[in-house]
Design a protein around this motif. Structure first.
Motif: not given
Length: 137
Positions: A7-24, A118-120, A128-135
Motif C-alpha cells: 500500500d505504498d508506492a515503493k512497496e507496490r512497485r517492488k511487488l509488481v516487479a517481483d510478480a513480473v519476474a515470477a511470471h516470466r 502510475e496507471a492505477f 497515493e496510499g491505495y492497496r494493490l494486490w497481485v491476484t
C-alpha cells in the motif's frame, strides 16, 4: 513470491516487479494486479451501481486493461511518459460501457511496475496510499 499486496508506492512497485519476474520465470499465462476492492473509491457510480475494482493484466510483453472514455484519455496521456510502450489494439463492444486496451510494453520489470502503479493512480483515480494486490501470477 511470498507477499501479494502493498500500500505504498515503493512497496507496490517492488511487488509488481517481483510478480513480473515470477511470471516470466514460470512462463505463466499472465499476471493480474488489481486494487483492493474494499477501498474502491466511493464504491458506486452516480446512478448507484457498484463499480468493479480496476485490474491490469500482463502477458507476453502486453498489458491488458479496461477503461471508460475518460480513463482512456488519461491512459493516453500517461503513455506520453512511456514512449517505448504503444497501444496495439482497442476494442469497444457495443454491449460494453468501455474499451479494452492492449499495450505492447517491452521493458524491464521496474519500468513495467512503475507503469502499473502510475496507471492505477492517473487512470483509475487511486490515491497515493491505495492497496494493490497481485491476484494471479
Amino acid at each position: 513470491m511470498t507477499r501479494f499486496d502493498a500500500d505504498d508506492a515503493k512497496e507496490r512497485r517492488k511487488l509488481v516487479a517481483d510478480a513480473v519476474a515470477a511470471h516470466r520465470e514460470r512462463g505463466s499465462a499472465f499476471l493480474t494486479a488489481e486494487v483492493d476492492p474494499d477501498a474502491d473509491l466511493d464504491g458506486a457510480d452516480e446512478d448507484g451501481y457498484a463499480n468493479p475494482a480496476p485490474w491490469i493484466q500482463f502477458a507476453d510483453d502486453t498489458f491488458n486493461l479496461d477503461v471508460t472514455d475518460d480513463e482512456r484519455a488519461d491512459l493516453e496521456s500517461l503513455l506520453n511518459d512511456y514512449q517505448e510502450f504503444r497501444i496495439d489494439a482497442m476494442e469497444s463492444p457495443e454491449d460494453a460501457d468501455g474499451t479494452n486496451v492492449r499495450i505492447t510494453a517491452r521493458s524491464d520489470a521496474n519500468r513495467l511496475s512503475a507503469f502499473v502503479d502510475e496507471a492505477f493512480q492517473a487512470v483509475y483515480g487511486r490515491g497515493e496510499g491505495y492497496r494493490l494486490w497481485v491476484t494471479q501470477v
